[in-house]
Design a protein around this motif. Structure first.
Motif, PDB file in Angstrom:
ATOM      1  N   THR A  22      23.298   3.662  46.539  1.00 58.87           N
ATOM      2  CA  THR A  22      22.156   4.426  46.041  1.00 58.87           C
ATOM      3  C   THR A  22      22.582   5.530  45.083  1.00 58.87           C
ATOM      4  OG1 THR A  22      22.272   5.815  48.022  1.00 58.87           O
ATOM      5  CG2 THR A  22      20.748   3.955  48.071  1.00 58.87           C
ATOM      6  N   ILE A  25      13.787   4.095  56.697  1.00 54.70           N
ATOM      7  CA  ILE A  25      12.921   3.175  55.946  1.00 54.70           C
ATOM      8  C   ILE A  25      11.755   3.940  55.329  1.00 54.70           C
ATOM      9  CG2 ILE A  25      11.372   1.192  56.157  1.00 54.70           C
ATOM     10  CD1 ILE A  25      13.241   0.117  58.334  1.00 54.70           C
ATOM     11  N   ASP A  30      12.821   5.747  52.234  1.00 52.57           N
ATOM     12  CA  ASP A  30      12.908   4.840  51.082  1.00 52.57           C
ATOM     13  C   ASP A  30      11.560   4.685  50.392  1.00 52.57           C
ATOM     14  OD1 ASP A  30      15.619   4.300  51.293  1.00 52.57           O
ATOM     15  OD2 ASP A  30      15.314   2.685  52.742  1.00 52.57           O
ATOM     16  N   ALA A  31      10.485   4.765  51.158  1.00 52.44           N
ATOM     17  CA  ALA A  31       9.149   4.577  50.582  1.00 52.44           C
ATOM     18  C   ALA A  31       8.699   5.763  49.744  1.00 52.44           C
ATOM     19  CB  ALA A  31       8.130   4.311  51.695  1.00 52.44           C
ATOM     20  N   VAL A  71      16.786  -2.318  42.776  1.00 53.62           N
ATOM     21  CA  VAL A  71      16.659  -3.221  43.941  1.00 53.62           C
ATOM     22  C   VAL A  71      16.286  -2.386  45.167  1.00 53.62           C
ATOM     23  CG1 VAL A  71      18.078  -5.163  43.228  1.00 53.62           C
ATOM     24  CG2 VAL A  71      19.191  -3.080  44.005  1.00 53.62           C
ATOM     25  N   PRO A  72      15.046  -1.921  45.265  1.00 54.97           N
ATOM     26  CA  PRO A  72      14.650  -1.021  46.356  1.00 54.97           C
ATOM     27  C   PRO A  72      14.613  -1.678  47.724  1.00 54.97           C
ATOM     28  CG  PRO A  72      12.740  -1.649  45.052  1.00 54.97           C
ATOM     29  CD  PRO A  72      13.936  -2.181  44.326  1.00 54.97           C
ATOM     30  N   TRP A  73      14.676  -2.982  47.772  1.00 52.44           N
ATOM     31  CA  TRP A  73      14.574  -3.684  49.047  1.00 52.44           C
ATOM     32  C   TRP A  73      15.881  -3.708  49.826  1.00 52.44           C
ATOM     33  CZ3 TRP A  73      18.086  -7.592  48.892  1.00 52.44           C
ATOM     34  CH2 TRP A  73      18.449  -8.072  47.631  1.00 52.44           C
ATOM     35  N   VAL A  74      17.006  -3.390  49.191  1.00 53.36           N
ATOM     36  CA  VAL A  74      18.303  -3.508  49.864  1.00 53.36           C
ATOM     37  C   VAL A  74      18.409  -2.542  51.036  1.00 53.36           C
ATOM     38  CG1 VAL A  74      20.794  -3.190  49.601  1.00 53.36           C
ATOM     39  CG2 VAL A  74      19.492  -4.383  47.829  1.00 53.36           C
ATOM     40  N   SER A  75      18.068  -1.271  50.800  1.00 53.78           N
ATOM     41  CA  SER A  75      18.215  -0.254  51.856  1.00 53.78           C
ATOM     42  C   SER A  75      17.339  -0.538  53.073  1.00 53.78           C
ATOM     43  CB  SER A  75      17.912   1.132  51.281  1.00 53.78           C
ATOM     44  OG  SER A  75      18.014   2.119  52.274  1.00 53.78           O
ATOM     45  N   PRO A  76      16.026  -0.755  52.930  1.00 49.46           N
ATOM     46  CA  PRO A  76      15.225  -1.055  54.127  1.00 49.46           C
ATOM     47  C   PRO A  76      15.630  -2.351  54.812  1.00 49.46           C
ATOM     48  CG  PRO A  76      13.883  -1.191  52.120  1.00 49.46           C
ATOM     49  CD  PRO A  76      15.185  -0.625  51.721  1.00 49.46           C
ATOM     50  N   LEU A  77      16.070  -3.340  54.049  1.00 47.80           N
ATOM     51  CA  LEU A  77      16.481  -4.603  54.667  1.00 47.80           C
ATOM     52  C   LEU A  77      17.727  -4.401  55.531  1.00 47.80           C
ATOM     53  CD1 LEU A  77      15.952  -7.635  54.903  1.00 47.80           C
ATOM     54  CD2 LEU A  77      17.449  -7.978  52.928  1.00 47.80           C
TER      55      LEU A  77
END
Length: 363
Positions: free
Chosen positions: A91, A47, A50-51, A7-13
């Motif tokens: 993470t 962010i 994370d990329a 679920v890579p979207w959790v951290s940037p969100l």
């Protein structure tokens, strides 16, 4: 290298949510400032990390993130940024496993009361601070739980993909076996019949021209029938409703060299096509063997339709063979396999006076 998170979207969100909340609080409280600019820059840096996380060693990535979380919190007066620490065990779970995530989560929860003790005297008696500790601990627990669910879902998906590949391989093997049985049972029978008829036509061409012409006609019928069955098997063309009794009668009428009788009892209507086809293929194989190997002159077929299934018995008066030396070719084995797929049974009896095959298939 760092593992790819499910679920890579959790951290940037979460970083964006902290940025929005912290910036709003800072603007309302004191207006634009260097601290706000640095606060926003660090969150945007998180962010960006994370990329590119897959290109950074896992331990370095975890330490870098944790240091940035600490730096963001020192610039945040609202207390919102402490929510970022739930990402530490979250993470870590994907890279280092459950135990490490629990240890880090426990450390994060324990660090908040220590921080309050150093910076807020008597915080234990203030409801808002006690509530902050409880909610932070709850957030850590939920983060670890979410990570565990994501990991299990990913593992289940990998297992499912493996099972799908196995099913695909088994389906392909089953289809190859089915086609092999169809080719053997159908083409093998008809080619044998053609060979027998042409030998008869050659032998009686001068002595019995009409019999020779009849044999050639039967050979031509077998060739046409073989072509039709190949088209139906390979191209799955539409076909008229299959009737086992009619098919057996037609088959017997075009076999020379044997005296074949067919006795049918019961009603065929409404019976499963797969069962009827299996019985027909078994009869084809048995008659082929009788023509080719047994030296029989008479074959008796008995077909009984019953409420629970059907029974087909093929008995010839050939020379037979010892059961412990039963033919190991694909014919008898394919017949057994075809019947077994229908939960049916096949019994074989053979001796000096002939061979009898009894087949039972349920509906």
């Amino acid at each position: 290298m760092a593992s790819t998170r499910p679920v890579p979207w959790v951290s940037p969100l979460l970083c964006l949510a902290v940025l929005a909340g912290g910036a709003y609080y800072a603007l309302v409280d004191a207006g634009p400032s260097f601290r706000l600019t640095a606060f926003a820059a660090l969150l945007l840096l998180l962010i960006g990390i994370d990329a590119v996380e897959r290109h950074i060693p896992a331990a370095v990535l975890l330490l870098t993130r944790t240091g940035l979380y600490v730096a963001v919190n020192t610039l945040d007066d609202s207390g919102i940024a402490r929510a970022l620490f739930v990402l530490v065990p979250f993470t870590a779970y994907f890279t280092f496993g459950r135990r490490t995530a629990i240890v880090l989560g426990t450390a994060c929860v324990a660090a908040l009361p220590v921080l309050f003790t150093l910076r807020v005297p008597g915080w234990q008696t203030r409801a808002e601070h006690v509530s902050d500790v409880v909610m932070f601990a709850l957030g850590i627990v939920l983060a670890i739980t979410m990570a565990a669910v994501a990991v299990r879902e990913r593992e289940a998906r990998v297992r499912l993909e493996g099972i799908m590949h196995e099913v695909e391989a088994l389906s392909a093997a089953q289809e190859r076996n089915r086609l092999a049985r169809e080719i053997h049972d159908s083409l093998g029978h008809h080619l044998t019949a053609i060979a027998v008829q042409l030998e008869k036509a050659d032998a009686f061409a001068d002595l019995d021209p009409s019999g020779a012409r009849e044999a050639v006609g039967n050979a031509r019928w077998s060739a046409d029938r073989a072509l039709t069955e190949v088209r139906q098997s390979v191209r799955t063309l539409g076909q008229r409703p299959f009737r086992l009794t009619d098919a057996l009668t037609d088959l017997i009428d075009h076999l020379d060299g044997l005296t074949i009788s067919l006795d049918v009892t019961g009603e065929e209507e409404g019976r499963p096509l797969t069962s009827l086809t299996a019985l027909y293929r078994a009869a084809q194989e048995a008659l082929t063997n009788a023509c080719r190997h047994s030296g029989a002159t008479n074959v008796r077929l008995s077909l009984a339709y019953q409420d629970t299934g059907a029974t087909l018995t093929i008995a010839d008066n050939g020379q037979g063979f010892p059961l412990h030396k039963a033919p190991a070719g694909i014919g008898l084995r394919g017949m057994r396999d075809r019947i077994a797929l229908l939960d049916g049974s096949l019994d074989l009896a053979s001796g000096p006076t002939g061979t009898t095959i009894s087949i039972r298939v349920p509906w």
